[in-house]
Design an enzyme around this catalytic site. Structure first.
Site, PDB file in Angstrom:
ATOM      1  N   HIS A   9     -25.441  51.064  25.910  1.00  0.00           N
ATOM      2  CA  HIS A   9     -26.032  50.651  27.194  1.00  0.00           C
ATOM      3  C   HIS A   9     -27.477  50.189  26.983  1.00  0.00           C
ATOM      4  O   HIS A   9     -27.921  49.212  27.585  1.00  0.00           O
ATOM      5  CB  HIS A   9     -26.051  51.822  28.189  1.00  0.00           C
ATOM      6  CG  HIS A   9     -24.698  52.351  28.560  1.00  0.00           C
ATOM      7  ND1 HIS A   9     -24.255  53.598  28.160  1.00  0.00           N
ATOM      8  CD2 HIS A   9     -23.690  51.819  29.306  1.00  0.00           C
ATOM      9  CE1 HIS A   9     -23.036  53.816  28.661  1.00  0.00           C
ATOM     10  NE2 HIS A   9     -22.668  52.749  29.353  1.00  0.00           N
ATOM     11  N   ASP A  51     -16.148  46.047  25.645  1.00  0.00           N
ATOM     12  CA  ASP A  51     -15.069  45.916  26.640  1.00  0.00           C
ATOM     13  C   ASP A  51     -14.774  44.421  26.763  1.00  0.00           C
ATOM     14  O   ASP A  51     -15.142  43.775  27.744  1.00  0.00           O
ATOM     15  CB  ASP A  51     -15.515  46.530  27.965  1.00  0.00           C
ATOM     16  CG  ASP A  51     -15.846  48.003  27.793  1.00  0.00           C
ATOM     17  OD1 ASP A  51     -14.925  48.812  27.701  1.00  0.00           O
ATOM     18  OD2 ASP A  51     -17.053  48.337  27.699  1.00  0.00           O
ATOM     19  N   SER A  70     -19.037  56.377  26.358  1.00  0.00           N
ATOM     20  CA  SER A  70     -19.279  57.627  27.097  1.00  0.00           C
ATOM     21  C   SER A  70     -18.106  58.582  26.899  1.00  0.00           C
ATOM     22  O   SER A  70     -18.262  59.800  26.956  1.00  0.00           O
ATOM     23  CB  SER A  70     -19.465  57.335  28.585  1.00  0.00           C
ATOM     24  OG  SER A  70     -20.448  56.341  28.759  1.00  0.00           O
TER      25      SER A  70
HETATM   26  P1  AMP Z   1     -19.702  51.603  31.140  1.00  0.00           P
HETATM   27  O1  AMP Z   1     -20.822  52.515  31.509  1.00  0.00           O
HETATM   28  O2  AMP Z   1     -18.737  52.186  30.179  1.00  0.00           O
HETATM   29  O3  AMP Z   1     -19.059  50.947  32.336  1.00  0.00           O
HETATM   30  O4  AMP Z   1     -20.381  50.391  30.331  1.00  0.00           O
HETATM   31  C1  AMP Z   1     -21.429  49.647  30.891  1.00  0.00           C
HETATM   32  C2  AMP Z   1     -21.698  48.451  30.022  1.00  0.00           C
HETATM   33  O5  AMP Z   1     -22.083  48.884  28.722  1.00  0.00           O
HETATM   34  C3  AMP Z   1     -20.479  47.543  29.826  1.00  0.00           C
HETATM   35  O6  AMP Z   1     -20.893  46.190  29.858  1.00  0.00           O
HETATM   36  C4  AMP Z   1     -19.990  47.945  28.457  1.00  0.00           C
HETATM   37  O7  AMP Z   1     -19.254  46.937  27.804  1.00  0.00           O
HETATM   38  C5  AMP Z   1     -21.293  48.219  27.754  1.00  0.00           C
HETATM   39  N1  AMP Z   1     -21.076  49.058  26.580  1.00  0.00           N
HETATM   40  C6  AMP Z   1     -20.413  50.248  26.525  1.00  0.00           C
HETATM   41  N2  AMP Z   1     -20.358  50.696  25.256  1.00  0.00           N
HETATM   42  C7  AMP Z   1     -20.999  49.784  24.488  1.00  0.00           C
HETATM   43  C8  AMP Z   1     -21.283  49.674  23.085  1.00  0.00           C
HETATM   44  N3  AMP Z   1     -20.880  50.596  22.214  1.00  0.00           N
HETATM   45  N4  AMP Z   1     -21.961  48.590  22.663  1.00  0.00           N
HETATM   46  C9  AMP Z   1     -22.362  47.624  23.530  1.00  0.00           C
HETATM   47  N5  AMP Z   1     -22.141  47.672  24.868  1.00  0.00           N
HETATM   48  C10 AMP Z   1     -21.463  48.739  25.333  1.00  0.00           C
END
Ligand code: AMP
Length: 288
Positions: A37, A158, A194
């Site tokens: 993030h 994602d 997460s």
């Molecule tokens: P989430 O909180 O899981 O909905 O993710 C929020 C954003 O963070 C989304 O655009 C995800 O693709 C991105 N994200 C989550 N994990 C990673 C990671 N390991 N590397 C880069 N971006 C990430």
């Protein structure tokens, strides 16, 4: 950092910033923040005069048997990480203020309007998690109308979600540039997520084969293997070594359409994987 809880207040702040000539870079998240993030946040901070993050565990994108109620919510730690990252405003609404209905009703998927991205939203995650990508597209469209960003940052982690959002922005003429950010990984290759927090020590060790299998596919493609089935066989061998891993899909796709490819033919391609590690579902992907 301002913490804002209602769509109306967020729209007012963003509108004022836009009138003052600021550019707004936006990072939507569900919280439980990690270095992945923060990589998105760093780009938003560097490329815009205002950086807005959102933190919203969106009931609409969870299926009935999924982890909505146990999804980690370390709000204070998340706020501190965003402050340290130079975030100007955090939009953290309740399900009630986002959808005008209770969290329970939202988890039953009953808002009045949905955004559904055909084709890109119907394959892979769309099959395994019916309604998930519709929930994502709907909440992101709402967040775009609330935060009014010039640029929005999404992780390649994602990958299907990223393609769905890019298609939605194009089809619905949102005046927003979608900026993809490379996946951030642990030292052993596991993509940060997460949901990694759910893994036991043994599962965490096993989960490493997901990225190892993807690397094997990438290496064999670089070495000249163009048959997707052959790539699959070699990747599956690596995954089979860990009985804790149950693969839901492992596929080579056209990076634009997400259609399966039988042969690599020079167009941008991606390997996608989704697997259960014990009770935890993880996804990952790599470019070919
Ligand atoms: P989430 O909180 O899981 O909905 O993710 C929020 C954003 O963070 C989304 O655009 C995800 O693709 C991105 N994200 C989550 N994990 C990673 C990671 N390991 N590397 C880069 N971006 C990430």
């Amino acid at each position: 950092m301002e913490i804002i809880q209602t769509p109306q207040e967020m729209q007012q702040l963003s509108s004022r910033w836009k009138c003052e000539g600021h550019s707004i870079g936006f990072v939507p998240t569900m919280g439980a923040l990690h270095a992945g993030h923060l990589a998105l946040g760093r780009r938003a901070r560097e490329e815009n005069s205002r950086f807005v993050a959102s933190l919203f565990v969106n009931p609409l994108q969870f299926g009935v048997n999924e982890d909505l109620s146990k999804y980690p919510r370390p709000f204070e730690e998340d706020c501190q990480m965003l402050r340290d990252a130079g975030c100007d405003a955090l939009f953290a609404p309740s399900a009630e203020t986002m959808y005008g209905i209770s969290t329970h009703e939202a988890s039953l998927h009953v808002p009045h309007t949905y955004v559904e991205v055909a084709m890109l939203g119907e394959v892979w995650e769309g099959v395994v998690r019916p309604g998930h990508l519709r929930g994502v597209a709907t909440v992101v469209a709402k967040l775009f109308n609330i935060v009014l960003p010039q640029r929005a940052y999404f992780g390649e982690k994602d990958f299907q979600q990223l393609r769905v959002i890019e298609q939605m922005v194009q089809d619905l003429n949102f005046p927003i540039t979608i900026v993809p950010v490379e996946t951030v990984r642990e030292a052993d290759g596991l993509a940060l997520s997460s949901r990694n927090a759910y893994l036991s020590a043994e599962e965490r060790a096993a989960a490493q084969v997901l990225s190892r299998a993807l690397c094997e596919g990438v290496a064999r493609a670089r070495a000249g293997e163009s048959d997707a089935a052959q790539l699959g066989v070699h990747m599956q061998q690596i995954l089979d070594a860990k009985p804790q891993i149950y693969v839901q899909y492992l596929t080579v796709v056209d990076a634009n359409t997400l259609d399966s490819l039988a042969h690599l033919d020079g167009r941008p391609a991606r390997i996608l994987i989704a697997a259960r590690v014990g009770q935890t579902r993880l996804i990952d992907n790599m470019p070919l």
